[in-house]
Every structure is written in structure tokens, then in C-alpha cells.
Design an enzyme around this catalytic site. Structure first.
Site, short mmCIF file in Angstrom:
data_model
loop_
_atom_site.label_atom_id
_atom_site.label_comp_id
_atom_site.label_asym_id
_atom_site.label_seq_id
_atom_site.Cartn_x
_atom_site.Cartn_y
_atom_site.Cartn_z
N GLY A 149 0.82 -1.20 0.00
CA GLY A 149 0.00 0.00 0.00
C GLY A 149 0.85 1.25 0.00
O GLY A 149 2.07 1.21 0.20
N CYS A 150 0.21 2.40 -0.22
CA CYS A 150 0.94 3.66 -0.34
C CYS A 150 1.47 4.14 1.00
O CYS A 150 2.65 4.48 1.13
CB CYS A 150 0.06 4.71 -0.99
SG CYS A 150 -1.60 4.87 -0.27
N TYR A 151 0.61 4.17 2.02
CA TYR A 151 1.08 4.57 3.35
C TYR A 151 2.20 3.64 3.82
O TYR A 151 3.17 4.08 4.45
CB TYR A 151 -0.06 4.49 4.36
CG TYR A 151 -0.97 5.69 4.44
CD1 TYR A 151 -0.46 6.96 4.65
CD2 TYR A 151 -2.35 5.53 4.34
CE1 TYR A 151 -1.31 8.05 4.76
CE2 TYR A 151 -3.21 6.62 4.45
CZ TYR A 151 -2.69 7.89 4.65
OH TYR A 151 -3.52 8.97 4.75
N THR A 152 2.05 2.35 3.53
CA THR A 152 3.02 1.38 4.02
C THR A 152 4.38 1.56 3.36
O THR A 152 5.42 1.52 4.02
CB THR A 152 2.53 -0.05 3.80
OG1 THR A 152 2.28 -0.25 2.42
CG2 THR A 152 1.25 -0.31 4.55
N CYS A 154 5.69 4.24 2.05
CA CYS A 154 6.31 5.46 2.55
C CYS A 154 6.83 5.29 3.98
O CYS A 154 7.96 5.68 4.31
CB CYS A 154 5.29 6.59 2.49
SG CYS A 154 5.95 8.24 2.74
#
Length: 346
Positions: A149-152, A154
Site C-alpha cells: 500500500g501507499c502509506y506502508t 512510505c
């Protein structure tokens, strides 16, 4: 040429995969699947693709996909992938899944955070977490990749060097993260419409966001101990980008320069990771529209705490770009192919 199919091609992540692959020298898009736009040209749905990709959207037909494609990207909603992918995997296809369904090492963790049992636990065992900079060697030997995922992406990349070096208090990690609105996908939703988001800032899913579990899984592997952390996501009125500020208490006295040396060594061979020099920090403008990660560090000497700033484009490195990076790896071609463009500063 790698013959590629994209399932869920008209969502924000799916269409970014399409856009990136139209300029990829070793991939040919042969199928675009979208249940909502069957029979329509994808260039009529997204008119920036006119004359570039004019394929018609089709309904999902596993036999057709298996007969025409070497690799598929599944940009389907969470929960849908795990019902479709077993049949695709059984037919020998390479698969990069952009949902959360195949990101976990333990189906019990999936069930806890997604609120339902995993319907294909045996296939889940065959997947590998597709964070290229951390799991590159494993990715190369697998056919099923759980694209992070994107948050992960980053957050993990921001904290990975500290976790691996075992120089932080793992009981008190805090991640404060902000996302652009595209992170919520293309489906209409009242909280995400313009007038609800513009000129505002809000936290959501505090202490319950699913990406927390992915971050904990990967940092636990790197540190060699079980990590539980505090992750708070926020929605900000911009289209693209993830901006994570991570707080980690150091277990010994260190300067900013010393911690930066650890980061530069950890990522020394990583083309898409930019470690900022002391006194400089990344911004969303530096990475938007690109597959690059920007990371900066400041040590607060009063608290002996490392403050890490990590930035990515949520649709590129946080989704489609990383998916293409995974495709390159599992197909045995240069990892950065089709991904080396600079970001869009404006």
C-alpha cells in the site's frame, strides 16, 4: 514483449498502470478489464489516452486472460482479488496484485484487520510482499506479488534503516502520515468530494487503519522482534502524495549525520531512493508523478529522537510504479525500465 492484462484498469491505480505501460519498451497491453465500462474504449473513459491506448474494456474472462497474457495486474477492490487470483495463478500467470489481499505472511493477521477470513490461504502462502528495496531477491523467484500500500511503502522505507540497525526503541514508534485524495480511489464518496476536502485537514481511522498491520509486519522482520506502533493517517486537499513524519527514540546518543550515514549505507544501491543531506528535507513536489522516494532525517538532541520525513507519490511508488517495478523484477528485465522519468514539480 511481455503481454499484459490489467484488471480494474479504470480505477486510479489501474489507469496509472496503463499510462506507465504505454511508454514501457518491453510490455504490450493486450487486455484492459473493467466491469463498469465494458465495451467502451479506455481512451473514452480517460481521454488523455486517445491515440495512445484505444483498447476496449472487457468483462473478466479468466480463460481469455490466461490465453492472451503473460502477466496481469489486479487493481481490484480489497476482497475481490482473493476470489479471482487463485484461478489466474492456477493457470500459470505472473500476477502483481495491488489490493491488500496477498500482502500478509499470516492469514490470521489479514482476518483481524479486514474482518473476514482469507478465502485462499494456500495461494497466500505463495505470495511475496512486493516492496522491491526490501524483498528484491524473493520477488524475482515468485509469480504472485502482493504490491504494498501507499502509506506502508512510505512509512516502511522511512523507518527500515533504523529497524534493521536496531538503534531505536521499538515500543514507542509513531507515524504521522498525510495522503492526497486519490488514495481513497475513484469511487464516489461524500467525505472525499471537493467541498468536504478543500480548505480542510482531517485524521481518519485513528488506531484502526489497515496499513498499520503491513508496517508492523515488515518492520518486525527487519528488527527481529514483534513491533506494535502508532499510525495516524490524515487526508489533505491535494491530488497526489504521501507525506509521513516518523518519530523514533534512539537507544544511544547519535547525531543527525551519524543517522544519515546509516540511511545512505542501507539504501546505497537503490536507484529510486533519495536520501537528503543534513539540513534538507523532502517535499511532495520533489516526488509527485515519479517512482522516487525522498527521505530526510533530523535528530532532536534534547530528546535523542530521530524525526524521519518520507515522501512518495501514492499512485506511482505507492501503487502503479511499484507494480511495474515488480513486473520488471519477476520478468527478469532491468528493474527501472519505464520508471526513470522525473516527477512533476508543478
Amino acid at each position: 514483449m511481455i503481454k499484459v492484462g490489467i484488471l480494474g484498469a479504470t480505477g486510479y491505480a489501474g489507469i496509472e498502470v496503463v499510462r506507465l505501460l504505454t511508454a514501457h519498451p518491453e510490455a504490450e497491453i493486450v487486455r484492459v478489464v473493467s466491469q463498469s465500462f465494458v465495451g467502451q474504449k479506455i481512451s473514452d473513459v480517460y481521454q488523455n489516452l486517445k491515440g495512445i491506448c484505444d483498447l476496449c474494456c472487457t468483462a473478466l474472462d479468466v480463460d481469455d486472460i490466461a490465453g492472451s497474457c503473460d502477466l496481469v495486474f489486479t487493481a481490484l477492490p480489497h476482497g475481490a482479488s482473493k476470489t479471482v487470483i487463485p484461478s489466474l495463478y492456477e493457470k500459470g500467470l505472473k500476477i502483481v496484485d495491488l489490493s491488500g489481499d496477498f500482502r500478509y505472511n499470516d492469514p490470521v493477521v489479514y482476518e483481524k484487520w479486514y474482518g473476514e477470513p482469507h478465502s485462499a490461504p494456500e495461494v497466500l502462502k505463495e505470495s511475496v510482499y512486493g516492496l522491491c528495496e526490501i524483498h528484491r531477491d524473493e520477488i524475482k523467484t515468485h509469480r504472485l506479488i502482493g504490491n504494498p500500500g501507499c502509506y506502508t511503502t512510505c512509512s516502511i522505507m522511512g523507518l527500515a534503516p533504523l529497524a534493521a540497525a536496531k538503534i531505536v526503541d521499538t515500543k514507542n514508534l509513531i507515524i504521522d502520515a498525510k495522503s492526497g485524495v486519490t488514495g481513497a480511489g475513484r469511487s464516489a464518496s461524500l467525505p472525499n468530494i471537493f467541498c468536504e476536502v478543500n480548505e480542510s485537514l482531517k485524521a481518519y481511522k485513528v488506531a484502526t487503519h489497515r496499513h498499520t498491520s503491513e508496517i508492523e509486519q515488515e518492520l518486525s522482520i527487519l528488527s527481529g522482534e514483534d513491533i506494535v506502533l502508532s499510525f495516524t493517517p490524515h487526508l489533505v486537499p491535494m491530488q497526489r502524495g504521501i507525506f509521513a513524519t516518523c518519530y523514533a527514540n534512539l537507544t544511544k546518543k547519535m547525531t543527525t549525520g551519524e543517522v544519515l550515514d546509516i540511511y545512505k549505507e542501507f539504501y546505497k544501491s537503490e536507484e529510486f531512493v533519495r536520501i537528503y543531506d543534513e539540513g534538507s528535507l523532502p517535499e511532495i513536489k520533489h516526488v509527485a508523478g515519479s517512482n522516487y522516494v525522498g527521505i530526510g532525517v533530523v535528530v532532536d538532541p534534547r530528546l535523542n529522537r530521530a524525526v524521519v520525513v518520507s515522501c512518495i507519490d501514492n499512485l506511482i511508488k505507492g501503487a502503479a510504479g511499484q507494480a511495474v517495478q515488480n513486473m520488471n523484477l519477476i520478468c527478469g528485465i532491468d528493474e527501472g525500465t519505464g520508471l526513470r522519468a522525473a516527477g512533476m514539480y508543478l
